[in-house]
Design an enzyme around this catalytic site. Structure first.
Site, mmCIF file in Angstrom:
data_model
loop_
_atom_site.group_PDB
_atom_site.id
_atom_site.type_symbol
_atom_site.label_atom_id
_atom_site.label_comp_id
_atom_site.label_asym_id
_atom_site.label_seq_id
_atom_site.Cartn_x
_atom_site.Cartn_y
_atom_site.Cartn_z
ATOM 1 N N CYS A 2 0.848 -1.191 0.000
ATOM 2 C CA CYS A 2 0.000 0.000 0.000
ATOM 3 C C CYS A 2 0.888 1.249 0.000
ATOM 4 C CB CYS A 2 -0.935 0.064 1.183
ATOM 5 S SG CYS A 2 -2.163 -1.228 1.195
ATOM 6 N N ARG A 27 6.593 -1.189 -3.223
ATOM 7 C CA ARG A 27 5.946 -1.682 -2.014
ATOM 8 C C ARG A 27 5.003 -2.845 -2.330
ATOM 9 N NH1 ARG A 27 6.393 2.327 1.953
ATOM 10 N NH2 ARG A 27 4.513 1.668 3.021
ATOM 11 N N TRP A 72 -2.499 -3.193 -1.685
ATOM 12 C CA TRP A 72 -2.118 -4.606 -1.638
ATOM 13 C C TRP A 72 -3.162 -5.261 -0.738
ATOM 14 C CZ3 TRP A 72 -0.539 -8.379 1.866
ATOM 15 C CH2 TRP A 72 0.162 -9.468 1.334
ATOM 16 N N ASN A 98 -3.159 2.998 4.681
ATOM 17 C CA ASN A 98 -2.194 1.901 4.635
ATOM 18 C C ASN A 98 -2.112 1.325 6.039
ATOM 19 O OD1 ASN A 98 0.067 0.252 4.415
ATOM 20 N ND2 ASN A 98 1.506 1.948 4.553
ATOM 21 N N GLY A 99 -2.299 0.018 6.164
ATOM 22 C CA GLY A 99 -2.256 -0.611 7.482
ATOM 23 C C GLY A 99 -3.424 -1.570 7.621
ATOM 24 N N GLU A 469 17.588 -19.892 2.366
ATOM 25 C CA GLU A 469 17.426 -18.715 1.517
ATOM 26 C C GLU A 469 17.191 -19.131 0.058
ATOM 27 O OE1 GLU A 469 16.629 -15.844 1.867
ATOM 28 O OE2 GLU A 469 17.157 -14.912 -0.031
ATOM 29 N N LYS A 473 13.817 -18.210 -2.061
ATOM 30 C CA LYS A 473 13.920 -17.476 -3.330
ATOM 31 C C LYS A 473 13.175 -18.228 -4.424
ATOM 32 C CE LYS A 473 15.558 -14.721 -2.375
ATOM 33 N NZ LYS A 473 15.267 -13.508 -1.722
ATOM 34 N N GLU A 476 9.391 -18.051 -3.896
ATOM 35 C CA GLU A 476 8.872 -16.694 -4.099
ATOM 36 C C GLU A 476 8.608 -16.392 -5.571
ATOM 37 O OE1 GLU A 476 10.470 -13.517 -0.808
ATOM 38 O OE2 GLU A 476 12.007 -14.359 -2.115
ATOM 39 N N HIS A 492 14.734 -38.006 9.691
ATOM 40 C CA HIS A 492 13.729 -37.855 10.752
ATOM 41 C C HIS A 492 12.381 -37.409 10.201
ATOM 42 C CE1 HIS A 492 16.703 -38.614 13.783
ATOM 43 N NE2 HIS A 492 17.484 -37.629 13.331
ATOM 44 N N LYS A 587 7.273 -5.967 -1.611
ATOM 45 C CA LYS A 587 8.669 -5.713 -1.248
ATOM 46 C C LYS A 587 8.764 -5.256 0.203
ATOM 47 C CE LYS A 587 13.029 -5.138 -2.289
ATOM 48 N NZ LYS A 587 13.743 -6.418 -2.315
#
Ligand code: G6P
Length: 592
Positions: A2, A27, A72, A98-99, A469, A473, A476, A492, A587
């Site tokens: 947002c 964003r 968003w 925004n929020g 990581e 990636k 995503e 396990h 982001k």
């Protein structure tokens, strides 16, 4: 997540608002809209890009006031009706937010009892109506804002105007960022300073609980109790967010390829004249602390996992937490803990929540961030900037390598261990080699992986942290399910999932764990897995897929993370996906 842009008194507000929304698109958003006043409140909004919005907005707009928003979706699907700006039921209030308003359901119920009805499903529309309801009762906008602030729970940066006073923008903020830009004959507001930099270099940053208004000549800010306060004007010449791809097809590729220069810049910034250049007070506080706690989200959390190990090497006790977990269970051992927060954006809501707790407990803290002027940069005791240049692609790459490199230097500076600097320089050579010579091999693997549904990453110790990581990636930006598994844990549970042709990507760069990892490879191979090994020369086997030259293995997340990044990039590319803006992700995650 947002973005808000608003102006009052500006000659061409459409230019500022639409370009400003574009500058905030890092964003993340799924819909966009603008509103202004010309005889009546006019709103243009739709699902889709800011470019699409521009195609539906009239070319000549005559107005003194304008607000814009990129949304968003959190509460309510990404639909036109849920897109901001929102207008209140009786069409007096026009608002962007925004929020997240946590208690919007009970407030909505109250408003429905007062005969209000709603166009969409958002929590933000509830706030527009709540403001209207109280404003129509008392006709005093300041009192109305004070009342509404007491009623709404959650996080918000809000900008709105009233149809009866179209020369004034009202603003209020808690836990979501909002910055005011001071102009001459106009004033501006935005989620961060970037949309305003072509108009002013004077900014006022709102703190939580503060609210106020701006017209073309004045900016008035009140503290949380409604008393007027004099806010400091910050003069900033901010680096323009570069939307220049410099010939690259995607920001992600450009940013991966900037890793060597990023790490080099960090060395030149924090190590000069053969000395570490960290703030002496910071080093003293770190040395005196009896425990160091690392907090981050996503990629930054993964950097914290590596960083914790670095500080342990210099005899510090450490723990690492995901911010959204720690925020609800904020424990820390020792009497003098020191908190290191890691955040590329410096705006992640989960971390800002943690910072509130950290401050309540009077704990010393540092943020490692790429974003000077961000909420965390401004509010932490210490801040170390990554100097990586703006990272535009949602998937973080160069910032991750920089976070790890900086943590390596910072930890080493506690013992004045300068060997890290040479190790980092050696790592840069490895990254350059990968960039120059390994991409065709990685592309070949990517083509084999693109049609897969599940992928395993395996590693131990530093290689496990890198696996986490690498796996994040890949999921995503390629939407392939993947798991990072510590080699020792395979038996396990996860081994039950190993079947014919399951791709298993294995990192072997740590001499201590290499023999065990070779054992793991046999375990998965014998169950039909297709194994791809990334190893360093001295630990390699003839059949390994990618072998890079040796380096100090504790720097794997710097030296060879680009292999994982390229792999995710090429898989996403091969699948024809939106590499830089993957679905559902933002982001900068400014809601909890
Ligand atoms: C979002 C991004 C991730 C990032 C995480 C933490 O989820 O999509 O790529 O790692 O936020 O962001 P930060 O700015 O705090 O590092």
């Amino acid at each position: 997540m947002c973005g808000i842009v608003g102006s009052v008194g500006l000659k061409d507000p459409k230019e500022y608002v639409t370009k400003g929304l574009k500058m905030l698109d890092y964003r993340g958003y799924d819909s966009a809209g603008i509103a202004y006043f010309n005889d009546e409140i006019k709103i243009f909004k739709d699902v889709g890009s800011v470019e699409h919005l521009m195609s539906i907005v009239p070319s000549n707009i005559n107005t003194n006031i304008m607000i814009g928003h990129t949304r968003w979706a959190t509460h309510g699907a990404p639909t036109k009706l849920n897109t901001h700006p929102h207008i209140s039921y009786n069409k007096h209030i026009c608002l962007v937010h925004n929020g997240v308003i946590d208690n919007y359901k009970e407030l909505k119920k109250f408003l429905i009892e007062q005969n209000y009805s709603f166009y969409g499903e958002t929590d933000s529309e509830v706030v527009a109506n709540l403001i209207e309801y109280y404003y129509l009762l008392n006709r005093d906008i300041k009192e109305t804002i004070k009342t509404v602030k007491l009623l709404i729970k959650g996080s918000y940066a809000i900008t709105f105007f009233i149809d009866s006073d179209v020369d004034t923008l009202y603003i209020l903020k808690k836990a979501s960022p909002l910055v005011v830009g001071k102009g001459k004959g106009f004033n501006l507001v935005a989620s961060d300073a970037s949309p305003m930099i072509n108009y002013t270099n004077e900014f006022i940053e709102l703190e939580d609980g503060e609210f106020g208004y701006l017209n073309k000549n004045e900016i008035v800010i009140f503290n949380k109790d409604g008393e007027p306060i004099k806010k400091e004007t910050i003069h900033k010449d901010i680096e323009l967010i570069s939307h220049d791809l410099k010939g690259y097809p995607h920001y992600m590729l450009k940013e991966i390829e900037e890793i060597p220069q990023t790490v080099n810049r960090l060395i030149n910034t924090y190590f000069q004249d053969d000395q570490y250049q960290f703030d002496e007070e910071l080093i003293k506080d770190l040395k005196e602390s009896d425990h160091i706690l690392f907090i981050g989200c996503g990629t930054s959390y993964h950097a914290g996992l590596v960083g914790g190990r670095y500080f342990e090497k210099y005899d510090k006790s450490t723990s690492r937490f995901i911010a959204s977990e720690w925020a609800f269970h904020p424990t820390y051992p020792g009497n003098k803990p020191f908190i290191i927060m890691i955040s590329q954006s410096g705006e992640t809501a989960d971390l800002i929540h943690c910072l509130r707790i950290i401050k309540e407990h009077n704990l010393k803290n540092l943020v490692i961030t790429n974003t000077g002027g961000s909420t965390l940069d401004r509010n932490c005791d210490y801040s170390l900037l990554l100097h990586s240049g703006v990272e535009v692609s949602v998937a973080s790459t160069k910032a991750y390598a920089a976070q790890v490199a900086l943590l390596a230097m910072l930890s080493a500076s506690l013992a004045n261990d300068k060997s890290v600097i040479n190790d980092l320089r050696q790592a840069i050579n490895v990254i350059n080699d990968i960039q120059d010579s390994y991409k065709p091999k990685i592309m070949k693997v990517a083509n084999e992986l693109m049609s897969k549904k599940n992928i395993f990453y395996l590693g131990r110790s530093f290689d496990y942290f890198l696996s986490l990581e690498a796996s994040l990636k890949l999921k995503e930006i390629s939407y392939i399910h993947s798991e990072a598994i510590p080699g020792g844990e395979l038996k396990h549970g996860p081994i039950a999932l190993v079947e014919q042709d399951l791709p298993v990507i294995v990192f072997i760069t740590d001499p201590d764990t290499a023999p065990s990892m070779r054992g793991n490879i046999e375990e998965v191979k014998s169950r039909g897995a297709k194994v791809y090994v990334v190893s360093t020369k001295s630990l390699s086997a003839p059949e390994d897929t990618i072998v890079v030259k040796d380096y100090a293995y504790y720097l794997s997340s710097v030296a060879i993370s680009s292999i994982a990044f390229y792999l995710a990039y090429y898989v996403s590319l091969a699948k024809g996906l939106n590499v830089d803006k993957p679905r559902n992700l933002a982001k900068s995650v400014t809601v909890e």
